[in-house]
Motif scaffolding. Structure first.
Motif, PDB file in Angstrom:
ATOM      1  N   ALA A 126      10.206  12.474  -6.961  1.00  0.00           N
ATOM      2  CA  ALA A 126      11.585  12.009  -7.155  1.00  0.00           C
ATOM      3  C   ALA A 126      11.590  10.776  -8.062  1.00  0.00           C
ATOM      4  O   ALA A 126      10.992   9.745  -7.736  1.00  0.00           O
ATOM      5  N   VAL A 127      12.259  10.883  -9.190  1.00  0.00           N
ATOM      6  CA  VAL A 127      12.281   9.788 -10.169  1.00  0.00           C
ATOM      7  C   VAL A 127      12.793   8.496  -9.544  1.00  0.00           C
ATOM      8  O   VAL A 127      12.201   7.423  -9.737  1.00  0.00           O
ATOM      9  N   VAL A 128      13.874   8.585  -8.792  1.00  0.00           N
ATOM     10  CA  VAL A 128      14.486   7.378  -8.240  1.00  0.00           C
ATOM     11  C   VAL A 128      13.563   6.702  -7.223  1.00  0.00           C
ATOM     12  O   VAL A 128      13.584   5.479  -7.077  1.00  0.00           O
ATOM     13  N   VAL A 129      12.718   7.489  -6.561  1.00  0.00           N
ATOM     14  CA  VAL A 129      11.772   6.916  -5.598  1.00  0.00           C
ATOM     15  C   VAL A 129      10.635   6.209  -6.321  1.00  0.00           C
ATOM     16  O   VAL A 129      10.290   5.064  -5.994  1.00  0.00           O
ATOM     17  N   ARG A 130      10.060   6.868  -7.319  1.00  0.00           N
ATOM     18  CA  ARG A 130       8.947   6.215  -8.022  1.00  0.00           C
ATOM     19  C   ARG A 130       9.422   4.993  -8.810  1.00  0.00           C
ATOM     20  O   ARG A 130       8.708   3.988  -8.887  1.00  0.00           O
ATOM     21  N   GLU A 131      10.631   5.058  -9.375  1.00  0.00           N
ATOM     22  CA  GLU A 131      11.164   3.875 -10.057  1.00  0.00           C
ATOM     23  C   GLU A 131      11.404   2.740  -9.061  1.00  0.00           C
ATOM     24  O   GLU A 131      11.168   1.571  -9.374  1.00  0.00           O
ATOM     25  N   SER A 132      11.869   3.091  -7.868  1.00  0.00           N
ATOM     26  CA  SER A 132      12.085   2.081  -6.826  1.00  0.00           C
ATOM     27  C   SER A 132      10.768   1.425  -6.437  1.00  0.00           C
ATOM     28  O   SER A 132      10.717   0.209  -6.176  1.00  0.00           O
ATOM     29  N   LYS A 145       0.826  -1.208   0.000  1.00  0.00           N
ATOM     30  CA  LYS A 145       0.000   0.000   0.000  1.00  0.00           C
ATOM     31  C   LYS A 145       0.864   1.262   0.000  1.00  0.00           C
ATOM     32  O   LYS A 145       0.601   2.213  -0.731  1.00  0.00           O
ATOM     33  N   VAL A 146       1.926   1.235   0.797  1.00  0.00           N
ATOM     34  CA  VAL A 146       2.846   2.375   0.848  1.00  0.00           C
ATOM     35  C   VAL A 146       3.486   2.594  -0.515  1.00  0.00           C
ATOM     36  O   VAL A 146       3.572   3.727  -1.015  1.00  0.00           O
ATOM     37  N   LEU A 147       3.919   1.524  -1.132  1.00  0.00           N
ATOM     38  CA  LEU A 147       4.572   1.621  -2.442  1.00  0.00           C
ATOM     39  C   LEU A 147       3.622   2.169  -3.502  1.00  0.00           C
ATOM     40  O   LEU A 147       4.007   3.003  -4.325  1.00  0.00           O
ATOM     41  N   GLU A 148       2.396   1.712  -3.473  1.00  0.00           N
ATOM     42  CA  GLU A 148       1.402   2.185  -4.451  1.00  0.00           C
ATOM     43  C   GLU A 148       1.140   3.685  -4.285  1.00  0.00           C
ATOM     44  O   GLU A 148       0.901   4.394  -5.262  1.00  0.00           O
ATOM     45  N   GLU A 149       1.211   4.160  -3.043  1.00  0.00           N
ATOM     46  CA  GLU A 149       0.974   5.580  -2.768  1.00  0.00           C
ATOM     47  C   GLU A 149       2.078   6.481  -3.342  1.00  0.00           C
ATOM     48  O   GLU A 149       1.859   7.675  -3.531  1.00  0.00           O
ATOM     49  N   HIS A 150       3.240   5.890  -3.601  1.00  0.00           N
ATOM     50  CA  HIS A 150       4.377   6.696  -4.057  1.00  0.00           C
ATOM     51  C   HIS A 150       4.789   6.397  -5.499  1.00  0.00           C
ATOM     52  O   HIS A 150       5.883   6.770  -5.920  1.00  0.00           O
ATOM     53  N   LEU A 151       3.891   5.775  -6.252  1.00  0.00           N
ATOM     54  CA  LEU A 151       4.187   5.478  -7.650  1.00  0.00           C
ATOM     55  C   LEU A 151       4.290   6.730  -8.521  1.00  0.00           C
ATOM     56  O   LEU A 151       4.825   6.681  -9.622  1.00  0.00           O
ATOM     57  N   LYS A 152       3.770   7.835  -8.009  1.00  0.00           N
ATOM     58  CA  LYS A 152       3.857   9.099  -8.743  1.00  0.00           C
ATOM     59  C   LYS A 152       4.671  10.128  -7.971  1.00  0.00           C
ATOM     60  O   LYS A 152       4.483  11.336  -8.121  1.00  0.00           O
ATOM     61  N   ASP A 153       5.604   9.635  -7.150  1.00  0.00           N
ATOM     62  CA  ASP A 153       6.439  10.535  -6.360  1.00  0.00           C
ATOM     63  C   ASP A 153       7.212  11.497  -7.267  1.00  0.00           C
ATOM     64  O   ASP A 153       7.569  11.151  -8.402  1.00  0.00           O
TER      65      ASP A 153
END
Length: 309
Positions: free
Chosen positions: A273-279, A263-271
């Protein structure tokens, strides 16, 4: 022993890795396939991808070259370390990879870059120097012991002999101690691999060093302990935190692969920071793998066979 695979298949997996039109998750799986295969052809295939625009992918290339512990990767890693146009997280990973390979011929170079103006690169090279010196003191017969068989990784520092969680936590969080000693405590806590040692490690997120905090995220991912999902989620969500740290926290959540972590990861798919959303993209793919019946994550051979077979 590495699997014996025809060179043409290894080259084909390398083309998948270097193809910017392929989904990042597929390229990561290709990379780890090449790492597992090993050898000169795989090293060459990985080395060709350092012009990619993704800092996340390039940092992972360097990591894999180090984990392979093959001296043939040294020239490319030296080139990346010296290249100031590369992102700090990529140069740092090249320095760490050189330390992981364990060849003392590059000791002088690592000492030189221990004074790099980019603090993450400097601290990485300082740790690599200490690791090589430790190997020299232990003797070449001990070098093979440096690959942790539980976590299947070559670590930037050997685990401390201490096994008391509270004592190790005290060393871990003591900013007055050398970074190498604190890293040794970190890997000892990881090796204990309990909810208590994971929570002790999470206290390291308050440390002053970006490099140190990023390594905390990495080892928590290795442990895959559910007790630190909330700690990792806070790091991922902290926009004031360095991207290097946030990305490792995201990938750690991918390894834990619980519903809450996803759920946390899905919330940051459009972060932003490129490196965060790619992660987050890569981490969610890891979640899918962890929650599936797939035989292996590094499935580049299967994907190449599907195309060419």
């Amino acid at each position: 022993m590495p699997i014996k695979v025809p060179d043409e298949k290894i080259i084909a997996i390398g083309k998948l890795l270097c193809n910017p039109n392929k989904p990042l998750k597929e390229r990561f799986r290709a990379l780890f396939t090449l790492r597992n295969l090993g050898g000169d052809v795989a090293i060459s295939a990985i080395s060709e991808c350092f012009s990619d625009p993704s800092a996340l992918l390039k940092h992972e290339l360097a990591y894999c070259l180090g984990q392979m512990q093959d001296k043939h990767a040294i020239p490319k890693l030296v080139e990346v370390l010296k290249d100031t146009s590369q992102e700090p997280m990529v140069r740092h990973e090249a320095g760490e990879a050189l330390g992981a390979i364990g060849d003392t011929s590059i000791l002088e170079l690592l000492q030189e870059y221990s004074n790099d103006p980019v603090i993450e690169v400097a601290e990485t090279c300082q740790l690599a120097v200490e690791r090589l010196r430790w190997l020299q003191l232990k003797g070449k017969s001990e070098e093979k012991l440096e690959k942790n068989e539980t976590f299947l990784s070559v670590d930037p520092a050997p685990a401390a002999a201490e096994n008391d969680v509270e004592k190790l936590k005290g060393i871990l969080t003591n900013e007055s101690l050398p970074l190498f000693d604190r890293y040794r405590a970190m890997f000892s806590l990881r090796n204990i691999n309990s909810p208590e040692s994971a929570k002790a490690l999470a206290a390291g997120f308050k440390g002053a060093s970006t490099l140190f905090r990023h390594e905390i995220g990495f080892v928590l991912g290795q442990m895959s302990c559910e007790s630190v999902v909330e700690d990792l989620a806070k790091v991922v969500a902290d926009k004031s935190e360095n991207e290097m740290v946030r990305h490792e926290a995201a990938e750690a959540l991918g390894a834990i692969a619980t519903e809450g972590a996803m759920k946390v990861l899905e919330e940051h798919l459009k972060d932003e920071a490129v490196v965060v959303r790619e992660s987050c993209i890569v981490a969610l793919d890891m979640c899918d793998y962890e929650n599936s019946k797939e035989f292996q994550y590094a499935d580049g051979l299967v994907r190449v066979d599907e195309v060419t077979g």
